[in-house]
Design a protein around this motif. Structure first.
Motif, short mmCIF file in Angstrom:
data_model
loop_
_atom_site.label_atom_id
_atom_site.label_comp_id
_atom_site.label_asym_id
_atom_site.label_seq_id
_atom_site.Cartn_x
_atom_site.Cartn_y
_atom_site.Cartn_z
N VAL A 56 0.92 -1.07 -0.10
CA VAL A 56 -0.03 -0.15 -0.04
C VAL A 56 0.87 1.16 -0.04
CG1 VAL A 56 -1.85 1.54 1.26
CG2 VAL A 56 -1.86 -1.15 1.18
N LYS A 57 0.88 2.02 -1.01
CA LYS A 57 1.86 3.46 -1.15
C LYS A 57 0.91 4.51 -0.57
CE LYS A 57 2.26 1.97 -5.54
NZ LYS A 57 2.78 1.81 -6.88
N SER A 58 0.89 4.83 0.67
CA SER A 58 0.05 5.71 1.47
C SER A 58 0.38 7.00 1.26
CB SER A 58 0.18 5.17 2.68
OG SER A 58 -0.66 6.02 3.44
N ARG A 59 -0.60 7.63 0.97
CA ARG A 59 -0.79 9.12 1.00
C ARG A 59 -1.35 9.62 2.21
NH1 ARG A 59 -0.43 11.39 -4.48
NH2 ARG A 59 -0.18 9.97 -6.03
N ALA A 60 -1.82 8.81 3.17
CA ALA A 60 -2.68 9.17 4.27
C ALA A 60 -2.10 8.10 5.42
CB ALA A 60 -4.05 9.14 4.23
N LEU A 61 -0.70 8.27 5.86
CA LEU A 61 -0.21 7.31 6.88
C LEU A 61 -1.09 7.12 7.82
CD1 LEU A 61 3.68 7.64 7.05
CD2 LEU A 61 2.22 5.57 6.20
N PRO A 62 -1.55 8.06 8.82
CA PRO A 62 -2.54 7.95 10.03
C PRO A 62 -3.59 6.94 9.63
CG PRO A 62 -1.83 10.15 9.59
CD PRO A 62 -1.62 9.71 8.43
N VAL A 63 -4.24 7.02 8.58
CA VAL A 63 -5.41 6.05 8.21
C VAL A 63 -4.96 4.67 7.87
CG1 VAL A 63 -7.45 5.82 6.61
CG2 VAL A 63 -6.72 8.14 7.47
N SER A 116 9.03 11.12 11.23
CA SER A 116 7.84 11.25 12.18
C SER A 116 6.93 10.10 11.90
CB SER A 116 7.13 12.41 11.86
OG SER A 116 6.85 12.73 10.58
N GLY A 117 6.63 9.56 10.27
CA GLY A 117 5.78 8.48 10.08
C GLY A 117 6.27 7.21 10.90
N ILE A 118 7.66 6.91 11.07
CA ILE A 118 8.12 5.79 11.89
C ILE A 118 7.16 5.69 13.27
CG2 ILE A 118 9.83 4.68 12.92
CD1 ILE A 118 11.52 5.59 10.68
N LEU A 119 7.01 7.19 14.03
CA LEU A 119 6.93 7.23 15.12
C LEU A 119 5.42 6.99 15.24
CD1 LEU A 119 8.44 10.15 16.97
CD2 LEU A 119 8.60 7.99 17.61
N LEU A 120 4.55 7.30 14.03
CA LEU A 120 3.05 6.94 14.22
C LEU A 120 2.92 5.36 14.23
CD1 LEU A 120 2.00 9.55 11.46
CD2 LEU A 120 1.36 9.60 13.89
#
Length: 301
Positions: free
Chosen positions: A190-197, A216-220
């Motif tokens: 999944v190539k994400s444009r909305a990581l939190p989702v 910061s995406g790693i921390l999410l």
């Protein structure tokens, strides 16, 4: 304390989300905090949606307003320049990028202006010091994220096999390498444009890059208990201890494929649980806000 925040970002990337979280935390703690963001940009829109004080950013507005504040905090390179030229209060600057500081005369002048730099990692702090910034003018302030009540990992077979990577056109962010490794491992990507989702249905986050201040995406992902497979570069090893709370890899398709296979065949790995505990202990939004306030006091002293 009265703090004027500046951010000129055109997108909501990691730095903008952190600026918003800091602004929110300062307001909640009773400080007078005002955000100046790019007119019509997403950061200002998010601030207004949350009913946080926000106005449009311009050099004229910085010149007019900054004298009424204890500190100006610039969150990106362009706002650093604006504050250096127009600001009338002590300046604090966030530095999030891993690449070296430019060696031009203008850059040297600009980097002499702040009282304090807030580096997003020890790696970034080291790059500032290599450029001649006195280490006494550099504090490390790690990103902070919210810790959800529960982990996102599921025992559902389809969800458990979902692998997410951030979508990016930047070749240095190695999306093509992520695609090749997923193909070799035989798993959908999944190539994400909305990581939190998208992280809510992920078993693993593939975070590959040639250069990274922190991630910061790693921390999410870590906060959600999603196992992270990330490049062993920049500030990333300050978040992930290989084999304990995630996996660090070289930027090589076979190495990434091997890590993917191990994670996806290992059931509900303890790595994700350890990652959540790492966030709980060191990388929450409260940790970030408290550390930033301590840095502000240092700058004012």
């Amino acid at each position: 304390m009265r703090i004027l925040h500046l951010d000129s970002g055109r997108e909501m990337r990691g730095g903008q989300w952190q600026a918003l979280a800091l602004h929110r935390g300062l307001v909640a703690a009773g400080h007078e905090s005002l955000l100046l963001a790019r007119a019509g940009g997403p950061l200002g829109e998010e601030a207004r949606r949350e009913k946080l004080p926000s106005e449009a950013l311009s050099a004229l507005r910085v010149a007019r307003l900054s004298g009424d504040f204890d500190l100006v905090h610039a969150h990106d390179a362009r706002s650093h320049t604006i504050a250096a030229l127009a600001g009338r209060a002590p300046l604090v600057v966030s530095r999030r990028v891993a690449f070296p500081v430019r060696d031009s005369a203008l850059s040297k002048w600009k980097y002499r202006r702040p009282r304090l730099f807030l580096a997003v990692s020890r790696f970034v702090a080291g790059e500032l010091c290599k450029a001649g910034v006195d280490e006494r003018r550099v504090d490390v302030i790690y990103d902070g994220v919210k810790l959800p009540a529960e982990a996102a990992w599921s025992d559902d077979e389809d969800l458990a096999r979902a692998v997410v990577t951030p979508f990016t056109p930047d070749p240095d962010k190695c999306m093509a390498l992520a695609e090749e490794a997923a193909r070799l491992a035989g798993v959908p990507l999944v190539k994400s444009r909305a990581l939190p989702v998208d992280l809510l249905r992920a078993r693993a986050l593939l975070y590959l890059t040639r250069s990274e201040g922190l991630g910061s995406g790693i921390l999410l992902a870590m906060a959600l208990g999603v196992t992270v497979i990330a490049s062993n570069t920049g500030g990333i090893p300050e978040l992930i201890t290989n084999g304990r709370n995630g996996i660090l890899v070289d930027n090589d398709a076979a190495a990434v494929q091997s890590a993917l296979t191990a994670v996806l065949s290992g059931g509900n790995s303890s790595l994700g649980h350890a990652a959540r505990e790492t966030v709980r202990e060191r990388f929450t939004e409260k940790h970030m806000v408290d550390a930033t306030l301590a840095a502000y006091r240092k700058a004012l002293a």
